[in-house]
Design a protein around this motif. Structure first.
Motif, PDB file in Angstrom:
ATOM      1  N   ASN A  97     -18.387  -6.119 -11.747  1.00  0.00           N
ATOM      2  CA  ASN A  97     -19.831  -6.355 -11.717  1.00  0.00           C
ATOM      3  C   ASN A  97     -20.535  -5.257 -10.924  1.00  0.00           C
ATOM      4  O   ASN A  97     -19.961  -4.682  -9.992  1.00  0.00           O
ATOM      5  N   TYR A  98     -21.797  -5.009 -11.276  1.00  0.00           N
ATOM      6  CA  TYR A  98     -22.505  -3.905 -10.628  1.00  0.00           C
ATOM      7  C   TYR A  98     -23.994  -3.967 -10.918  1.00  0.00           C
ATOM      8  O   TYR A  98     -24.448  -4.598 -11.871  1.00  0.00           O
ATOM      9  N   ALA A  99     -24.748  -3.244 -10.063  1.00  0.00           N
ATOM     10  CA  ALA A  99     -26.180  -3.004 -10.280  1.00  0.00           C
ATOM     11  C   ALA A  99     -26.384  -1.493 -10.197  1.00  0.00           C
ATOM     12  O   ALA A  99     -26.177  -0.897  -9.131  1.00  0.00           O
ATOM     13  N   VAL A 100     -26.745  -0.865 -11.316  1.00  0.00           N
ATOM     14  CA  VAL A 100     -26.904   0.591 -11.356  1.00  0.00           C
ATOM     15  C   VAL A 100     -28.183   0.942 -12.107  1.00  0.00           C
ATOM     16  O   VAL A 100     -28.713   0.149 -12.882  1.00  0.00           O
ATOM     17  N   ALA A 101     -28.656   2.171 -11.877  1.00  0.00           N
ATOM     18  CA  ALA A 101     -29.854   2.648 -12.564  1.00  0.00           C
ATOM     19  C   ALA A 101     -29.713   4.136 -12.852  1.00  0.00           C
ATOM     20  O   ALA A 101     -29.290   4.907 -11.986  1.00  0.00           O
ATOM     21  N   VAL A 102     -30.046   4.510 -14.087  1.00  0.00           N
ATOM     22  CA  VAL A 102     -30.132   5.911 -14.487  1.00  0.00           C
ATOM     23  C   VAL A 102     -31.592   6.168 -14.846  1.00  0.00           C
ATOM     24  O   VAL A 102     -32.103   5.600 -15.815  1.00  0.00           O
ATOM     25  N   LEU A 103     -32.262   7.009 -14.061  1.00  0.00           N
ATOM     26  CA  LEU A 103     -33.685   7.265 -14.255  1.00  0.00           C
ATOM     27  C   LEU A 103     -33.889   8.695 -14.738  1.00  0.00           C
ATOM     28  O   LEU A 103     -33.402   9.648 -14.115  1.00  0.00           O
TER      29      LEU A 103
END
Length: 208
Positions: A97-103
């Motif tokens: 499980n994870y929380a990631v962001a590619v902006l």
């Protein structure tokens, strides 16, 4: 595969909790990346519209951004392995499980905005300290320091948010996983992402 993208404000909280991101650029020399702390600029609705940061003038990415202002910022929040040992269901398999962001960004280097970019980062980082450090505390060292760096504002043109935090698990399984991960940042993030089902206050949950 489709991933949950989180609720409004989740990206801002992710960046506040994990401000160190990889800034990735592509120039004449190929790809380059620097780990830089960034501050989220938000609108009235809480959505992140831009990132504020600074880097050394000697960083090769400065020249690359002058040629091609597009870049990526990669953020990683809470993450971790989830073992079948936490779950009583037969044949349940492990997951991560994870929380990631590619902006995706359009970066504007700002000579005149360098000091303000540093102030914003310092104010954000010092906010919880009993006696916050301020730029003025640097005294005569401040101008020398500022001369070696350059600030930037990076407008967000696209985003890929992935908050894979147990939203697809049935409630009994989710509760078992949370018990197994109790006290971890990942458990806190999962509790926030599933607050509606768990009957808890998402605003009262720890940060990502």
């Amino acid at each position: 595969m489709t991933f949950p993208t989180g609720a409004p404000g989740d990206l801002a909280d992710l960046i506040r909790s994990h401000p160190l991101a990889w800034l990735v650029t592509s120039g004449a020399e190929g790809f380059d990346a620097s780990a830089l702390p960034l501050v989220a600029e938000t609108g009235p609705d809480g959505e992140v519209s831009a990132l504020i940061g600074h880097c050394a003038r000697t960083n090769p990415q400065v020249a690359a951004l002058r040629q091609e202002p597009r870049a990526w910022a990669l953020f990683m929040g809470a993450q971790g392995y989830v073992s079948p040992g936490h779950v009583s269901r037969a044949h349940w398999v492990p997951t991560w499980n994870y929380a990631v962001a590619v902006l995706t960004l359009e970066v504007e280097l700002r000579e005149e905005g360098t000091e303000e970019a540093v102030r914003q980062l310092v104010d954000e980082a010092e906010a919880d300290r009993p006696v916050p450090w301020r730029m003025e505390d640097a005294g005569s060292r401040a101008p020398q320091m500022l001369s070696r760096i350059i600030g930037f504002r990076a407008a967000i043109t696209d985003r890929d948010l992935r908050f894979k935090l147990g939203q697809d698990e049935d409630l009994p399984t989710l509760r078992e996983i949370l018990t197994g991960l109790e006290g971890t940042r990942l458990a806190a993030a999962m509790q926030r992402a599933n607050a509606g089902r768990l009957g808890t206050d998402p605003q009262g949950s720890p940060r990502w």
